[in-house]
Design a protein around this motif. Structure first.
Motif, PDB file in Angstrom:
ATOM      1  N   SER A 163       0.858  -1.189   0.000  1.00 15.05           N
ATOM      2  CA  SER A 163       0.000   0.000   0.000  1.00 15.05           C
ATOM      3  C   SER A 163       0.891   1.235   0.000  1.00 15.05           C
ATOM      4  N   GLY A 213      -3.993  -1.803  -1.063  1.00 17.71           N
ATOM      5  CA  GLY A 213      -4.909  -0.863  -0.423  1.00 17.71           C
ATOM      6  C   GLY A 213      -5.846  -0.170  -1.377  1.00 17.71           C
ATOM      7  N   GLY A 240      -9.970   0.437   1.213  1.00 17.79           N
ATOM      8  CA  GLY A 240      -8.641  -0.069   0.882  1.00 17.79           C
ATOM      9  C   GLY A 240      -7.836  -0.452   2.108  1.00 17.79           C
ATOM     10  N   ARG A 241      -7.924   0.320   3.173  1.00 22.78           N
ATOM     11  CA  ARG A 241      -7.193   0.010   4.407  1.00 22.78           C
ATOM     12  C   ARG A 241      -7.677  -1.315   5.009  1.00 22.78           C
ATOM     13  N   ARG A 301      -6.290  -4.202   2.903  1.00 24.36           N
ATOM     14  CA  ARG A 301      -4.873  -4.427   3.174  1.00 24.36           C
ATOM     15  C   ARG A 301      -4.693  -5.168   4.495  1.00 24.36           C
TER      16      ARG A 301
END
Length: 408
Positions: free
Chosen positions: A216, A322, A370-371, A374
């Protein structure tokens, strides 16, 4: 363990989902076990299989002449095998000299286990051998052709897809029965095969990702840009992007007129190239050395797959980077993802457009998605963990077959 791993289509470069999965599992296993890799594949320029020397105890590579997919020679080859009981993809790769060489190999060396990687090498595997034979399935192959048949609009293609579905279904069932154990890449695939063979004979090997390689990274994302990566000579990927451009993109442009599309992957077909020729906001790269810079450009990563099977490694790669992801239910099939938490699932063109539009207009929502993506893959889905699971299955099989000897 002494393992013979047989794979059609080559292993490197690892630029398709199946090759990526096999490469990383083999690489992890090679540190602990004696592996002989036997792979045969179409002759092509810049063959890099020599790079595998030293990675395994023995590497046997056999380039063979194979017609280019959907070329005139490929259609002629299809006609030649029209009445074969085997699906065309298996006939394309089958050579008697390969069968003979694999047979000689197992007669001169005592392997603890043989891995048939994908359905295609099934024709050259010595199923009568006493040591355990494992069928490593990356898809339910018959399902792919069934979905192609259901989606096809061209009458000839519909007939061909139905024919391939029937042949693949029969052969797939045959090898499921012949194998001592079957490995799938999702519980969805395992349940499909469990309708045909004993459930206890099947183990799911989870999908993995190199979370250190696919990092990321803040910045690099281009506003109003969506990206797709994949082998663009693979029909499900081609269909996905034709569908997206024709059915989804016009709906997105009602609210985001300046959206651009980035299609990244080897050997784009004529249909994919035509998408870019008719619309200057669509960019087709062809093969690239590193997909990560292109993935980083995408504000949204899309997976509009309609006719695939197995699991999409591309989704885990995008999650590791991410990226906010919008996928169809088939695109995300078999993956441990949660709609609305680490991915957005869309079951219609309208819903797909709505999700993409929302992420483009509100980037903060995409960052949150996205976080979470990840965090999931970083914690639970390394290739080392996947290979350990694979290894445990092989160890269990070989422990139960001690004392058996190869026929000489």
């Amino acid at each position: 363990m002494k393992i013979l791993w047989v794979k059609a289509g080559g292993l490197v470069p690892p630029d398709t989902g199946g090759k990526i999965r096999s490469y990383h599992i083999l690489k992890e296993l090679a540190g602990k076990h004696k592996i002989t890799l036997y792979t045969y594949y179409g002759i092509h320029p810049n063959d890099v299989h020599h790079s595998l020397e030293g990675l395994f105890e023995r590497t046997i590579c056999r380039p063979i002449k194979i017609p280019v997919s959907r070329s005139i020679s490929d259609f002629a080859d299809y006609a030649k095998h029209l009445f074969s009981p085997y699906p065309h993809v298996m006939s394309r790769y089958y050579r008697r000299e390969i069968l003979k060489e694999v047979r000689q190999l197992v007669q001169t060396e005592n392997f603890d286990v043989i891995v048939c990687d994908f359905l295609i090498p099934g024709r050259v595997i010595p199923w009568d051998l006493s040591c355990p034979k494992v069928l490593f399935t990356h898809n339910v192959e018959a399902t792919i052709y069934l979905r192609q048949y259901e989606m096809a609009r061209n009458a000839l293609w519909k007939i061909a897809a139905r024919r391939e579905y029937r042949r693949t279904e029969r052969i797939e069932y045959s090898y499921l029965k012949k194998s001592d154990h079957v490995l799938t890449v999702s519980d969805t695939d395992r349940e499909a095969f469990a309708r045909l063979i004993d459930f206890s004979k099947i183990t799911t090997i989870p999908t993995g990702v190199d979370a250190e390689y696919f990092q990321s990274q803040d910045g690099g994302s281009q506003p109003n840009t969506v990206v797709f990566t994949g082998s663009m000579d693979y029909l499900p990927n081609e269909d996905a992007m034709v569908y997206f451009v024709n059915c989804v993109l016009p709906l997105i442009r009602y609210k985001v007129p300046n959206v651009s599309v980035l299609i990244v992957g080897r050997r784009p077909s004529a249909k994919v190239l035509a998408l870019a020729e008719s619309d200057h906001s669509i960019h087709v790269t062809g093969r690239v050395e590193d997909v990560r810079p292109y993935m980083r450009q995408g504000a949204v990563y899309i997976v509009p797959i309609r006719i695939g099977s197995g699991t999409r490694l591309k989704i885990f790669e995008a999650m590791a980077m991410g990226k906010p992801i919008v996928a169809t239910a088939i695109g995300a099939e078999g993956l441990p993802v949660e709609d609305g938490v680490n991915i957005l699932i869309a079951n219609s063109a309208e819903e797909f457009a709505q999700h993409v539009t929302g992420l483009l207009q509100y980037p903060a929502n995409g960052s949150k998605l996205g976080r979470a993506a990840r965090q999931l893959v970083e914690k639970e889905y390394s290739w080392a963990a996947v290979a350990a699971h694979f290894e445990s299955v092989l160890k269990r099989l070989t422990a139960g077959s001690e004392g058996r000897a190869n026929p000489k």
